[in-house]
Design a protein around this motif. Structure first.
Motif, PDB file in Angstrom:
ATOM      1  N   HIS A 164      35.530  40.488   7.413  1.00 49.92           N
ATOM      2  CA  HIS A 164      34.368  40.596   6.528  1.00 49.92           C
ATOM      3  C   HIS A 164      34.569  40.007   5.133  1.00 49.92           C
ATOM      4  CE1 HIS A 164      33.208  43.598   9.575  1.00 49.92           C
ATOM      5  NE2 HIS A 164      32.014  43.134   9.301  1.00 49.92           N
ATOM      6  N   PRO A 227      25.989  48.836   5.645  1.00 52.42           N
ATOM      7  CA  PRO A 227      24.739  48.119   5.945  1.00 52.42           C
ATOM      8  C   PRO A 227      23.982  48.860   7.052  1.00 52.42           C
ATOM      9  CG  PRO A 227      26.620  46.617   5.991  1.00 52.42           C
ATOM     10  CD  PRO A 227      27.168  48.000   5.867  1.00 52.42           C
ATOM     11  N   ALA A 230      23.375  45.595  11.926  1.00 49.21           N
ATOM     12  CA  ALA A 230      24.246  44.441  12.157  1.00 49.21           C
ATOM     13  C   ALA A 230      23.953  43.891  13.543  1.00 49.21           C
ATOM     14  CB  ALA A 230      25.714  44.840  12.049  1.00 49.21           C
ATOM     15  N   GLY A 258      28.121  38.331   7.492  1.00 50.56           N
ATOM     16  CA  GLY A 258      29.120  39.380   7.335  1.00 50.56           C
ATOM     17  C   GLY A 258      30.433  38.995   7.985  1.00 50.56           C
ATOM     18  N   GLU A 290      28.074  37.173  12.656  1.00 51.47           N
ATOM     19  CA  GLU A 290      27.471  38.500  12.512  1.00 51.47           C
ATOM     20  C   GLU A 290      26.686  38.564  11.210  1.00 51.47           C
ATOM     21  OE1 GLU A 290      29.258  42.082  14.007  1.00 51.47           O
ATOM     22  OE2 GLU A 290      29.284  42.886  11.966  1.00 51.47           O
ATOM     23  N   ASP A 292      24.638  41.153   8.677  1.00 49.73           N
ATOM     24  CA  ASP A 292      24.441  42.580   8.418  1.00 49.73           C
ATOM     25  C   ASP A 292      23.562  42.778   7.190  1.00 49.73           C
ATOM     26  OD1 ASP A 292      26.118  41.903   6.371  1.00 49.73           O
ATOM     27  OD2 ASP A 292      27.738  43.259   6.925  1.00 49.73           O
ATOM     28  N   VAL A 298      18.302  41.052   8.757  1.00 48.21           N
ATOM     29  CA  VAL A 298      19.163  40.684   9.883  1.00 48.21           C
ATOM     30  C   VAL A 298      18.351  39.920  10.931  1.00 48.21           C
ATOM     31  CG1 VAL A 298      20.545  41.594  11.781  1.00 48.21           C
ATOM     32  CG2 VAL A 298      20.797  42.552   9.481  1.00 48.21           C
ATOM     33  N   GLU A 323      23.998  47.685  20.003  1.00 44.93           N
ATOM     34  CA  GLU A 323      25.331  47.869  19.446  1.00 44.93           C
ATOM     35  C   GLU A 323      26.402  47.580  20.494  1.00 44.93           C
ATOM     36  OE1 GLU A 323      25.401  47.559  16.131  1.00 44.93           O
ATOM     37  OE2 GLU A 323      27.116  48.914  16.230  1.00 44.93           O
TER      38      GLU A 323
END
Lengths: 495, 412
Positions: A164, A227, A230, A258, A290, A292, A298, A323
């Motif tokens: 990150h 956040p 994501a 991210g 990714e 976030d 997003v 997820e």
């Protein structure tokens, strides 16, 4: 790799030093038998092993200070150690040094949400900080892949990064203050809960100093609200050039993801064989992106990135819809190292950073080197920030292969430097890259760094044999050669 | 006679400093000299500053790769030139460097000066300060040696981070010659939500709550004396990013702050102009500056870096000792305090002990007469072991105390 010759006088005084340590640290905090010390003989860079002279595990700052003062007065060297996950031999013991383990400093002292910070002891694990605050919707941003085990003290010493850090910064950008003990036993505080620290940025110097300047006994870290959403994209390309272009275009569009990771074909193949999460096997480069932030953002950015990837002729694009699916995308990347480990008896993980646009060229030349050395290599790449982790596959039981792997690795790092990059992005110099430092720095550069070391540690007792290829005595470094002369100015414009 | 040397290459800087070192002639290191009033009057015991090394001749951007988020330039490059170059590519210096020149009645300033003073604007809590964005540096030490640290890549732990050490060192360790910084994409749009009529304590609480929410607030300031347009106390919250995201976060943030005072919203242009004024502390600019605003130049101007949630308590204690006006930025973490009395700066002891009693921090005397800056510590005095370490670090770069001696601390 040659380590400094152990000091015979120190070794001769070992019993006396053990006794002194027992006076500072009660009971089991001093380990001096070979069996007990064996677990400390190496760190994450297991090719190097050395039994320490003594292992000491203090529990209080006062103990650390007393140990350091004693060692300074008696010329005993110290190797500080957190969880020992260093990949560069930063915590490799020395035969004539005390290994000072900070593992008992394992408490979260304070969580201060109003000021978005936490005060923790150095032996708290990186993930332990997030665990302490996540129920309240916060987290600690830097996330090196060893985060389950590595400690925040070690993170500060190495300036650890992680997936990150493109968006959220490295350790150095996520700490506000430390308490530390200098080699002479003096206890100092740098920074605190306030944001700007005036005076020389010694906190900045301590971060990434690889245990050569002082022992960290407390860290104040920034924590961030987690956040709210994501999502990730998994994008396959026919060439690393196209993958690299995609990264450039995403950033060019003003998007800072991210996380943004890339893998080459050998790494993709190994990861898919290991975790079977549906990585495409017909591509040369796999990009994981990714995004976030708030859900609206997003979703919007997922659309933007998809357009960019489409425009570059991506072979496959998948967007995580849950997820579970997002975690699946990451599972292969996170398991890349063990996945490679299944294909080869041993592998050697490198850590150069390059200007991102040089990637295709670097990969090309790396495959030439791979043929030259007769060793396979797979690449995982923190694509956003140019940090490359080539994994060189070898078999330590075959005579000469370890040497070949190390030479191959050195050539890769020289290549990184040649294209405008550096030897190490996040693993540190340690012992591993010590002798390559002069590829990056001039003699004057290195001497100035060593003078800073002398300002902290004039007797050069902390973490000996690491980082610097040539040792100079502090007195020698302090000498100045003065050239008196006329004002040198016919050449310099004045007004 | 004081001579000003204006080198045009790194080699000439080496030559000038090597000469000064040989002569033990202390020199002032400067860019365009806009922040000369920031720091102690220079001098080292009986040695006077003999000459000046003006780095403004080392100017120009040497590398800018927007897609790599990196820019290198000579230290004497005007900051305005750099900001214009990155703006043209839709990028920015994320730490939002303030125009400190205006506090001293000037305009402009250089990249090197900004780095040497480690400046940061309202985006500080989210984006960090100059030291968080420096990637590499090249500088000439007081030993007359050209040294470099860092590089042009973001992730780099090769050697000690001397780039950070030199950032904020006010030219006392080395003369900066070339600097590489990280640049970031500028936000597509922004808006600012204003809440009126809150007292300081309530404002500090609400700023903390806003930063702790998931709205990614990129600026939180409280202006007790209001703005030009609004006379009473105003608390401002900035949101930046892509348009759909700004709109959504704006809505949730308005819900969060609603009920604490009158709520209004500034559009992009209004938001930009408000934050430029907060960044440059317009209300406290020097009287000679062409800002239209006036401050009281003869009275001390303080900049307090504090534990954010203690800010209102600190301000009320300070105001009980020395009357003046304040501006809160960084959700309370930064307090600007313009004294209305205390021309001789004697209030410094009280101000510093108030800070110490409220979680610590730093009180910096940003503007005062030369006499006051000679007698009152401009930078927060350091505890003895830290001061000793700082002195050893100075020694390691500049053993003969040639570079800006005494500018930060006496004897350093």
């Amino acid at each position: 790799m040659k380590m400094p010759e152990p000091d015979a006088q120190t070794l001769a005084r070992r019993d006396e030093i053990v006794a002194a340590m027992h006076a500072f640290v009660p009971g089991e905090g001093v380990i001096s038998d070979e069996t007990g010390m064996a677990v400390y003989e190496s760190d994450g860079l297991t090719a190097y092993r050395q039994l320490p002279m003594i292992v000491v595990l203090p529990e209080t700052v006062a103990q650390v200070s007393a140990i350091m003062r004693y060692c300074n007065e008696n010329a005993v060297k110290i190797v500080p150690r957190g969880a020992g996950t260093s990949l560069s031999g930063g915590a490799l013991p020395a035969a004539d040094a005390i290994t000072l383990g900070l593992g008992k400093f394992n408490r979260v002292l304070e969580v201060d949400y109003e000021n978005r910070c936490a005060v923790v002891q150095p032996g708290v694990t990186n993930l332990g900080i997030t665990h302490a605050v996540e129920a309240d919707g916060f987290y600690y941003a830097p996330d090196p892949s060893s985060q389950i085990a590595c400690t925040i003290g070690g993170n500060v010493a190495e300036n650890s990064g992680g997936v990150h850090c493109l968006k959220y910064g490295l350790t150095t950008n996520n700490i506000l203050g430390i308490e530390m003990v200098l080699p002479d036993g003096e206890i100092l505080r740098l920074g605190g809960k306030h944001m700007d620290s005036e005076g020389y940025d010694l906190l900045g110097v301590m971060t990434g100093s690889e245990g050569l300047l002082g022992v960290i006994t407390e860290v104040t870290v920034r924590i961030l609200p987690k956040p709210t959403a994501a999502r990730a994209l998994m994008i396959g390309f026919e060439s690393s050039t196209a993958g690299g272009q995609c990264v450039a275009d995403i950033i060019g569009a003003g998007i800072i993801p991210g996380g943004m990771e890339m893998m080459d074909r050998p790494a993709i193949k190994a990861a898919e064989a290991f975790v079977q999460v549906g990585y495409p096997l017909n591509v040369e480069a796999l990009l994981l992106v990714e995004l976030d932030g708030p859900p609206v953002e997003v979703d919007y950015l997922i659309g933007r990135v998809r357009e960019i990837a489409d425009g570059l002729g991506a072979v496959s694009i998948r967007v995580s819809e849950s997820e579970d699916e997002r975690n699946q995308f990451w599972a292969g990347r996170k398991a890349a190292f063990p996945a490679i480990g299944r294909l080869t008896p041993d592998y050697y993980c490198m850590d150069g950073t390059i200007p991102r646009h040089r990637l295709p060229e670097v990969l090309e030349r790396m495959s030439v080197l791979s043929e030259k050395y007769g060793l396979g290599v797979a690449n995982v790449f923190h694509a956003g920030d140019g940090n490359l982790h080539p994994l060189i596959m070898y078999d330590a039981n075959k005579p000469g292969e370890l040497d070949r792997a190390e030479n191959f690795g050195s050539d890769i790092l020289r290549l990184c430097v040649e294209v405008g990059g550096v030897l190490t992005g996040e693993h540190g110099v340690g012992v591993e890259k010590r002798d390559l430092m002069s590829e990056v720095f001039t003699e004057d550069d290195l001497k100035q760094q060593q003078r800073v070391k002398c300002a902290f540690d004039p007797n050069q007792l902390l973490n000996p044999g690491k980082v610097f290829p040539t040792l100079h005595r502090c007195a020698e470094l302090g000498r100045m050669h003065i050239h008196r002369g006329k004002m040198p100015f016919p050449d310099i414009p004045r007004f | 006679m004081v001579e000003t040397l204006k080198p045009e290459t790194s080699e000439q800087v080496v030559e000038a400093i090597a000469w000064a070192t040989g002569e033990e002639a202390p020199v002032e290191i400067l860019g365009t000299g806009t922040k000369r009033g920031f720091g102690r009057p220079m001098g080292d015991g009986n040695r006077l500053i003999g000459h000046a090394v003006d780095l403004s001749g080392l100017s120009g951007i040497t590398l800018y790769e927007p897609e790599e988020l990196v820019l290198s330039a000579w230290a004497g490059t005007p900051l305005a030139e750099i900001e214009a170059a990155v703006a043209e590519k839709g990028q920015m210096l994320a730490f939002e460097p303030p125009r400190f020149a205006r506090l001293y009645g000037g305009e402009g300033g250089t990249l090197g000066g900004m780095i040497a003073c480690n400046l940061a604007g309202p985006r500080r809590p989210k984006a960090g300060s100059a030291r968080d964005h420096i990637l590499g540096i090249e500088a000439v030490t007081g030993r007359g040696e050209l040294v470099k640290s860092g590089g042009r890549v973001v992730k780099n732990v090769t050697g000690y981070d001397l780039s950070k050490l030199l950032t904020g060192s006010f030219g006392t360790l080395a003369a900066l010659t070339q600097i590489t910084i990280k640049v970031l994409p500028a936000a597509e749009t922004e808006e600012t939500i204003l809440v009126s009529d809150m007292d300081d304590a309530a404002a500090v609480d609400l700023m903390s709550a806003a930063l702790n929410s998931s709205n990614e607030v990129s600026g939180a300031a409280h202006l007790p004396s209001g703005t030009g347009a609004v006379p009473g106390p105003v608390t401002a919250f900035r949101i930046e990013g892509f348009a759909p995201s700004v709109a959504a976060r704006g809505d949730t943030l308005r819900d969060l702050v609603g009920g604490h005072g009158g709520v209004s919203t500034l559009d992009r242009e209004g938001s930009r102009s408000l934050w430029a004024s907060v960044r440059d502390v317009d209300g406290m600019a020097a009287e000679t500056a062409e800002t239209g605003e006036t401050g009281d130049d003869d009275m001390p101007l303080w900049r307090l870096s504090v534990t954010p949630n203690r800010a209102a308590d600190i301000v009320s204690a300070v105001l009980a000792t020395v009357p003046g006006t304040v501006q809160y930025d960084w959700a309370g973490g930064l307090i600007w305090f313009q004294a209305e009395t205390d021309a001789d700066g004697t209030g410094h002891a009280a101000i510093r002990s108030i800070l110490a009693a409220h979680g610590g921090g730093h009180a910096t005397l940003v503007r005062a007469s030369e006499d006051v800056r000679r007698t009152v510590d401009v930078f927060e005095p350091q505890p003895a072991p830290l001061a000793a370490l700082s002195a050893r670090v100075k020694e390691s770069f500049d053993p003969r105390h040639i570079l800006n001696p005494g500018r930060m601390y006496s004897g350093v």
